[in-house]
Write a protein that holds these residues in place. Structure first.
Motif, mmCIF file in Angstrom:
data_model
loop_
_atom_site.group_PDB
_atom_site.id
_atom_site.type_symbol
_atom_site.label_atom_id
_atom_site.label_comp_id
_atom_site.label_asym_id
_atom_site.label_seq_id
_atom_site.Cartn_x
_atom_site.Cartn_y
_atom_site.Cartn_z
ATOM 1 N N ASN A 27 80.644 82.107 17.931
ATOM 2 C CA ASN A 27 80.892 83.106 18.971
ATOM 3 C C ASN A 27 79.930 84.278 18.892
ATOM 4 O OD1 ASN A 27 82.950 81.626 20.037
ATOM 5 N ND2 ASN A 27 84.552 82.662 18.880
ATOM 6 N N THR A 28 79.669 84.722 17.661
ATOM 7 C CA THR A 28 78.809 85.893 17.515
ATOM 8 C C THR A 28 77.383 85.586 17.948
ATOM 9 O OG1 THR A 28 80.124 86.315 15.548
ATOM 10 C CG2 THR A 28 78.283 87.766 15.921
ATOM 11 N N THR A 29 76.880 84.421 17.549
ATOM 12 C CA THR A 29 75.499 84.105 17.930
ATOM 13 C C THR A 29 75.410 83.816 19.430
ATOM 14 O OG1 THR A 29 75.831 81.800 17.274
ATOM 15 C CG2 THR A 29 74.777 83.250 15.662
ATOM 16 N N ASP A 30 76.459 83.211 19.979
ATOM 17 C CA ASP A 30 76.464 82.970 21.425
ATOM 18 C C ASP A 30 76.390 84.301 22.181
ATOM 19 O OD1 ASP A 30 76.574 80.306 21.067
ATOM 20 O OD2 ASP A 30 78.445 79.963 22.158
ATOM 21 N N THR A 31 77.227 85.231 21.739
ATOM 22 C CA THR A 31 77.223 86.546 22.381
ATOM 23 C C THR A 31 75.844 87.196 22.253
ATOM 24 O OG1 THR A 31 79.520 86.765 21.723
ATOM 25 C CG2 THR A 31 78.430 88.758 22.494
ATOM 26 N N ALA A 32 75.281 87.084 21.057
ATOM 27 C CA ALA A 32 73.976 87.717 20.826
ATOM 28 C C ALA A 32 72.914 87.131 21.746
ATOM 29 C CB ALA A 32 73.573 87.548 19.366
ATOM 30 N N VAL A 33 72.936 85.805 21.930
ATOM 31 C CA VAL A 33 71.891 85.192 22.745
ATOM 32 C C VAL A 33 72.066 85.575 24.215
ATOM 33 C CG1 VAL A 33 72.904 82.910 23.195
ATOM 34 C CG2 VAL A 33 70.452 83.144 22.987
ATOM 35 N N PHE A 34 73.313 85.666 24.659
ATOM 36 C CA PHE A 34 73.519 86.089 26.050
ATOM 37 C C PHE A 34 73.122 87.547 26.240
ATOM 38 C CE2 PHE A 34 76.130 82.263 26.589
ATOM 39 C CZ PHE A 34 75.584 81.823 27.773
ATOM 40 N N PHE A 35 73.460 88.341 25.235
ATOM 41 C CA PHE A 35 73.096 89.754 25.290
ATOM 42 C C PHE A 35 71.577 89.893 25.377
ATOM 43 C CE2 PHE A 35 72.073 93.790 23.155
ATOM 44 C CZ PHE A 35 72.798 94.654 23.962
ATOM 45 N N THR A 36 70.896 89.099 24.562
ATOM 46 C CA THR A 36 69.436 89.135 24.558
ATOM 47 C C THR A 36 68.883 88.764 25.927
ATOM 48 O OG1 THR A 36 69.502 88.471 22.257
ATOM 49 C CG2 THR A 36 67.392 88.235 23.376
ATOM 50 N N PHE A 37 69.427 87.699 26.507
ATOM 51 C CA PHE A 37 68.963 87.269 27.822
ATOM 52 C C PHE A 37 69.284 88.317 28.877
ATOM 53 C CE2 PHE A 37 67.521 82.766 28.238
ATOM 54 C CZ PHE A 37 67.319 82.565 26.902
ATOM 55 N N ALA A 38 70.496 88.863 28.782
ATOM 56 C CA ALA A 38 70.945 89.810 29.796
ATOM 57 C C ALA A 38 70.095 91.074 29.793
ATOM 58 C CB ALA A 38 72.413 90.163 29.583
ATOM 59 N N THR A 39 69.565 91.425 28.632
ATOM 60 C CA THR A 39 68.757 92.639 28.554
ATOM 61 C C THR A 39 67.277 92.300 28.570
ATOM 62 O OG1 THR A 39 68.854 92.564 26.161
ATOM 63 C CG2 THR A 39 70.510 93.904 27.256
ATOM 64 N N GLY A 40 66.973 91.088 29.001
ATOM 65 C CA GLY A 40 65.577 90.688 29.111
ATOM 66 C C GLY A 40 64.869 90.666 27.765
ATOM 67 N N GLY A 41 65.618 90.454 26.711
ATOM 68 C CA GLY A 41 65.009 90.318 25.389
ATOM 69 C C GLY A 41 64.730 91.636 24.706
ATOM 70 N N VAL A 42 64.972 92.736 25.438
ATOM 71 C CA VAL A 42 64.636 94.049 24.891
ATOM 72 C C VAL A 42 65.412 94.332 23.604
ATOM 73 C CG1 VAL A 42 64.550 96.522 25.357
ATOM 74 C CG2 VAL A 42 64.144 94.874 27.207
ATOM 75 N N PHE A 43 66.696 93.977 23.610
ATOM 76 C CA PHE A 43 67.522 94.290 22.450
ATOM 77 C C PHE A 43 67.797 93.052 21.597
ATOM 78 C CE2 PHE A 43 68.659 97.577 25.614
ATOM 79 C CZ PHE A 43 68.168 98.664 24.917
ATOM 80 N N GLY A 44 66.906 92.089 21.695
ATOM 81 C CA GLY A 44 67.117 90.829 20.997
ATOM 82 C C GLY A 44 67.313 90.985 19.501
ATOM 83 N N ILE A 45 66.444 91.785 18.882
ATOM 84 C CA ILE A 45 66.530 91.940 17.438
ATOM 85 C C ILE A 45 67.806 92.679 17.047
ATOM 86 C CG2 ILE A 45 65.438 93.031 15.432
ATOM 87 C CD1 ILE A 45 62.742 92.483 16.867
ATOM 88 N N LEU A 46 68.119 93.697 17.845
ATOM 89 C CA LEU A 46 69.349 94.456 17.593
ATOM 90 C C LEU A 46 70.566 93.545 17.672
ATOM 91 C CD1 LEU A 46 68.940 97.865 19.425
ATOM 92 C CD2 LEU A 46 69.141 97.423 16.968
ATOM 93 N N ALA A 47 70.572 92.689 18.696
ATOM 94 C CA ALA A 47 71.693 91.779 18.870
ATOM 95 C C ALA A 47 71.789 90.836 17.674
ATOM 96 C CB ALA A 47 71.526 90.985 20.161
#
Lengths: 244, 383
Positions: B147-167
């Motif tokens: 669940n956590t990694t799924d959320t992180a990957v969607f978050f990354t996509f949703a923010t255009g990768g900007v917050f990918g590392i943070l996620a």
């Protein structure tokens, strides 16, 4: 392709690391279909009615999470394994081979045989790693294919009365709903997201010598081992150019 | 672009809700319970069943029936109900670690059995691992990671990768803190089982304290042991366990030192050698000190103390080695190799007569010594 020395046996630790790399190698090569290696003059003339021992196929089916993790699925695996077994039987029969099944009940001599299975997964993984990934090519094995399970493999010959042993390794993954959604989202943003992948390898071992005389790798982004027909197709691809 | 971003955010949000719902409330597993093949838990079991098949033919598994019966007996005393669901594999490995797989495979390193000073300390480890099984921690952890990694990957996509590392970092942090919570839960349940069985619960905290002492004495303190990389906050756990143990009256509880010492006696030499071969002499010395303090010193332990000094070879090590070997010899139950090592150290120090005597004692005590020719050659050289 002369008589060979034994394949190097990787250290245990190195082996677990190698497995991880193998997974990557298999994924990296996602565009290729199959690519096989053959080593032997013996097989230039096909044996009329070879007896082939089919080792327990190492099959695992899993679901791909959105983040790309694989969640193993026991029910799919069980179906996939049966489908692959059935496909192997009919495909080998079509090649005039007599199929002998490995006894998985764990009877006499099973300890030594289990060790051979383990050895083969180590050797098979090593072949994948060093023959299919140019950057990892071994200097001493660059232009030849001379892997072997060693003389011990001949121990399988007597009890089963077999000439060859066929080893199969297959992994099939399917995109979960959230992965499918991510693919859609990715497409909207112009980012490619990989769906499920089918990867595997097969190898044929000469039980008189222990040599790996044929090896093939399969990578495909299509297919479904849960479906008998598609499993047959995948197995057929895997046995492509099998010298029998 | 903005509208695309909004669309993907919506999609991500919808999926996030969907994936959260899946986690569900994970109940403890019942004795004899098996997951269905279709479930995610069934998949985890299948994978571990394969690992177990490999383990069964691994040369590193200690198969001695008495040792296995002893460890199993402690587990079954801790909880008879789950006894039949767990298979223990004692794996010959230096260092302190144990693990529990979702399908009931419990792996116990010999380094743990060696370090346990009594039954109660071993029970604290077995109880902790069994608690992981009972509370389905592998499944919980898997779902948390998923669940956590799924959320992180969607978050990354949703923010255009900007917050990918943070996620990614947030996901990692969340998973690690989740793991620590499960360790605490396992500590508590494990301690309860110890207490109910009649083992002195105070031994659990001691096990941790011993480990911390070892780590602090390590030649390479920065190179954390395999254990500490997966079990952080040892100090906190030790303190919590001590506090929990102090909450009850522990009179009448047992630690079971004699049965433990008797059962591992014939293996201890090999296991000590495994530890010595790690070449972390500071840590090894503390381990020897701890076993000595626990009243387990004998000729064998003194011999390994001598070996530690001889191999470290710093300032006063040679003399300390001689002292240890001599004490070992006087104890009457030292291994024959004591005299060979004593001979080597004495020879290096220029005490030829003492070296000669030691080598001769070695050859007399070890009639079938593999290195007889070599030792005889040494004796010739001394003439």
């Amino acid at each position: 392709m002369k008589r060979m020395r034994r394949a190097e046996r990787p250290e245990n630790r190195a082996w677990s690391r190698a497995l991880a790399v193998v997974a990557i190698v298999l994924l990296v090569g996602a565009c290729a279909q199959t690519q096989s290696f053959l080593t032997s003059e013996d097989l230039a003339q096909k044996p009329a009615n070879p007896r082939v021992l089919i080792m327990p196929a190492d099959v695992e089916l899993s679901e791909l999470t959105a983040a790309g993790l694989q969640e193993p699925n026991a029910a799919w695996t069980s179906t996939g394994r049966s489908n692959v077994d059935a496909a192997l039987d009919s495909l080998l029969a079509a090649r005039n081979a007599t199929v002998v099944r490995y006894d998985e009940s764990g009877g006499a001599g099973s300890e030594a045989e289990t060790q051979l299975l383990k050895l083969h997964s180590a050797v098979g993984g090593t072949i994948l790693l060093h023959k299919y990934f140019p950057a990892l090519a071994l200097p001493t094995k660059k232009d030849k294919f001379d892997w072997s399970l060693g003389q011990e493999a001949t121990a399988l010959r007597e009890p089963y009365g077999a000439d060859y042993a066929l080893f199969i390794y297959l992994r099939d993954s399917f995109a979960s709903d959230s992965r499918k959604a991510l693919i859609v989202v990715g497409a909207l943003l112009g980012v490619g997201v990989q769906g499920g992948t089918q990867v595997g390898f097969a190898s044929l071992v000469d039980l008189r010598t222990g040599e790996v005389i044929w090896f093939n790798r399969l990578v495909s982004s299509a297919g479904d081992l849960r479906e008998p027909e598609l499993a047959r197709g995948a197995t057929e691809n895997l046995l492509d150019e099998l010298p029998l | 672009m903005t509208s695309t971003r909004a669309t993907s955010l919506l999609a991500a949000a919808a999926l996030f809700v969907a994936s959260c719902a899946q986690t569900g409330n994970i109940q403890k597993i019942e004795p004899g319970e098996r997951p269905t093949l279709e479930s995610d838990e069934g998949g985890l079991w299948m994978q571990m069943d394969r690992v177990e098949e490999d383990l069964q033919t691994s040369g590193k598994v200690v198969t001695d029936p008495d040792l296995n019966a002893y460890v199993r007996d402690i587990l079954c005393r801790l909880n008879a109900g789950y006894c039949a669901d767990v298979r223990i594999y004692i794996v010959r490995t230096a260092d302190f670690n144990a693990s529990m797989a979702p399908n009931g495979v419990m792996i116990v390193w010999t380094g743990i059995v060696l370090r346990a000073q009594n039954e109660a300390q071993l029970a604290s480890v077995l109880g902790h691992e069994l608690a992981h099984y009972i509370d389905r921690h592998s499944l919980k952890r898997w779902r948390e990671i998923r669940n956590t990694t799924d959320t992180a990957v969607f978050f990354t996509f949703a923010t255009g990768g900007v917050f990918g590392i943070l996620a990614g970092l947030a996901a990692y942090d969340s998973i690690m803190s989740f793991s620590r919570d499960m360790e605490r839960e396992a500590d508590t349940r494990g301690l309860t089982m110890m207490r109910e069985t009649g083992y002195d619960p105070r031994e659990a905290a001691k096990t941790w304290q011993q480990l911390i002492e070892e780590r602090e004495a390590s030649d390479e303190p920065e190179k954390k042991s395999a254990f500490f990389s997966t079990h952080p906050a040892a100090k906190e756990r030790s303190e919590t366990l001590a506090k929990l143990a102090a909450e009850t009256d522990n009179t009448g509880t047992t630690v079971g030192r004699d049965r433990h010492a008797a059962t591992i006696a014939s293996f201890r030499g090999d296991w000590l050698l495994d530890e010595l071969r790690q070449r972390d002499y500071g840590r090894f010395e503390v381990l020897l000190d701890q076993l000595t303090e626990a009243g387990m010193e004998d000729g064998e332990l003194l011999f390994y103390r001598g070996e530690m000094h001889r191999l470290r070879g710093e300032d006063e090590d040679a003399e300390k080695a001689v002292t240890a070997y001599t004490a070992a010899a006087e104890s009457g139950d030292a291994p024959a190799e004591t005299y060979r090592s004593l001979g080597l150290v004495q020879w290096s120090a220029g005490r030829t007569a003492e070296a000669r005597a030691a080598f001769e004692t070695y050859l007399a005590a070890q009639q079938d010594a593999e290195d007889r020719a070599m030792i005889e050659h040494y004796l010739q050289q001394m003439q």
